[in-house]
Design a protein around this motif. Structure first.
Motif: not given
Ligand code: NAD
Length: 473
Positions: A128, A130, A154, A157, A204-205, A208, A227-228, A260, A352
């Protein structure tokens, strides 16, 4: 393995790698024993989850308040009730969705059965983000359960209160051998990704997302990557500007822009820019008063790192800010801010934004807007504000984005029958409504023949010795 975190989101008690491996093995053993396949078990778990949401509404709202200073209204609308409604619908439809499908069949198979079984993949991993820490984690989890999988989940954090809520509460309601929470950050996720999963669902982004995809390749594990990216808005001069500004500002400033599908930037002519800014000034004052920091309806930035990132953008954009522009590091507050006459090379246009800053990039017409959009990565959503059918169809036909929403922002996410997901850099796969069930389901095609002498006679031409009389040239 459930561990605890301190206020900074740093683990006090790191799970040993063997415990992660053991947890995944436990989930696999449960799946292999066939525990999760019966619809009865799935419905029981989903009803338990529904009970968890209903009994813990206040705890969920409080956790969101702690992590993001989320208002009650936004917490209920976008997370708690969103999850409840989705789950009720899944429970209502599940038996129907899970039934074997009977696709059309041709003349040669008239006497046979042609079936598609809805098969669970096995052990699913859900990671997930945050920004909507409950919805984005638990919606795919209920989807994985509904399809008959076991799940390792997961939480992010960074949203510590929500992660702790999930880790403490979920095990009280769900089968602990089938649905297992692992808390942690990159280190734990890296360890998790060394394990074999049958499906990985990541939110997530984009950067990642690529790490996740690479890890999945080792076992050819299918993935959904939510993703975003930068979601553009195009506005032309045919719209009701007050309503347009309200709908854009709401989508931008909800959750302090950490969404997102938040409108990332606006493309419009200078004339439309002026009208938009004039409308926005009035609306923002009406919504948040003359001191926005005192408004209970504005969220806060998740942590110091993201605050500093946004502050640096504000500092670099001072001469283009026409509304807002103040910030307070102690409160992680950034005022709703609008920038005009922004160019593609400005700092704010590089990544973004993910915060309450809205740049307007002047262009001449829809054709230029299409060009601007197509020169960049494919966005998660493309917003168009226009009443011209011609403009709309030329944008629909000449651009690619995960989804589109016309004359509104965000609201497409609430339409259960519209699959939600990205394309290109904004993601792979989609979910919501039945599509969530389908995402976690392998469509197992099956032909069932019988031993009827007529059928055998009809198909006997396939056996050697071959003669040309059975083929048409
Ligand atoms: P992130 O990519 O930083 O983190 C997402 C997850 O990846 C977290 O659970 C984190 O613990 C894990 N992670 C972080 N670093 C890692 C690594 N090196 N190796 C493995 N796992 C790792 O994203 P975020 O900051 O939590 O969320 C923001 C991003 O997510 C934005 O780009 C947003 O646009 C995107 N997003 C997309 C949607 C969608 O539905 N498409 C929804 C919400 C957020």
């Amino acid at each position: 393995q459930v561990n605890t975190m301190n206020g900074n989101g740093i683990n006090n008690l790191k799970p040993k790698s063997s415990s992660i491996a053991e947890s995944v093995q436990r989930a696999r053993d449960t799946f292999n024993r066939g525990v999760t396949r019966p619809i009865k078990w799935r419905l029981q778990q989903l009803n338990n989850l529904l009970r968890m949401y209903e009994e813990n509404r206040n705890a969920m709202i409080e956790a969101l308040q702690k992590d993001l200073r989320r208002s009650k209204m936004e917490a209920v609308l976008l997370e708690v009730d969103y999850l409840i409604n989705d789950l009720k619908s899944t429970i209502h439809h599940l038996e129907d969705w899970a039934k074997p499908e009977k696709p059309e069949k041709g003349f040669v198979n008239m006497l046979d059965e042609v079936v598609i079984y809805n098969d669970p993949y096995g052990v699913a991993l859900v990671i997930g983000a945050w920004n909507y820490p409950l919805q984005l984690l638990l919606l795919p989890v209920s989807g994985a359960i509904s399809a008959g999988n076991t799940v390792i989940l997961k939480p992010s954090e960074l949203s510590v209160a929500c992660a702790n809520f999930v880790a403490e509460t979920l095990p009280k309601y769900l089968d602990n051998d089938a649905v297992i929470v692992i808390e942690g950050g990159p280190q734990e996720t890296t360890e998790l990704l060394k394990q074999k999963f049958d499906y990985i669902f990541f939110t997530g982004g984009t950067s990642i997302g690529k790490i996740i995809y690479e890890a999945a390749v080792k076992n050819l594990t299918p993935v959904t990557l939510e993703l975003g990216g930068k979601s553009p808005v195009y506005i032309d001069n045919t719209v009701d500007m007050v309503v347009t500004a309200k709908r854009i500002l709401w989508g931008k400033f909800i959750n302090a822009g950490q969404t997102c599908i938040a409108p990332d930037y606006v493309l419009c002519t200078r004339e439309v820019q002026d009208k938009f800014v004039a409308a926005a000034k009035k609306i923002l004052k009406e919504w948040y008063g003359s001191d926005a920091q005192k408004s209970p309806d504005l969220g806060r930035i998740i942590n110091g790192r993201h605050f500093n990132r946004l502050q640096a953008i504000v500092d670099a954009s001072k001469d283009k800010i026409v509304i807002g522009g103040s910030y307070d590091a102690n409160d992680k507050f950034i005022e709703p801010t609008i920038l005009t006459d922004v160019t593609a090379t400005d700092k704010i246009m590089q990544d973004e934004i993910f915060g309450p800053l809205l740049p307007i990039v002047p262009i001449e017409n829809a054709f230029e807007a299409i060009q601007f959009i197509n020169e960049r990565e494919k966005p998660l959503v493309l917003y168009v504000f226009s009443t011209s059918k011609k403009v709309l169809s030329s944008i629909v036909d000449n651009t690619s984005s995960g989804g589109m929403c016309v004359n509104d922002t965000m609201m497409h996410m609430g339409v259960e029958t519209l699959p939600f997901g990205g394309v290109g850099a904004s993601g792979i796969g989609a979910y919501h409504g039945k599509k969530t069930f389908d995402t976690f389901t392998h469509k197992k095609s099956c032909l069932i023949k019988n031993f009827s002498p007529i059928g055998e006679k009809l198909a006997s031409g396939r056996y050697p010795p071959y003669t040309d009389s059975n083929i048409n040239f």
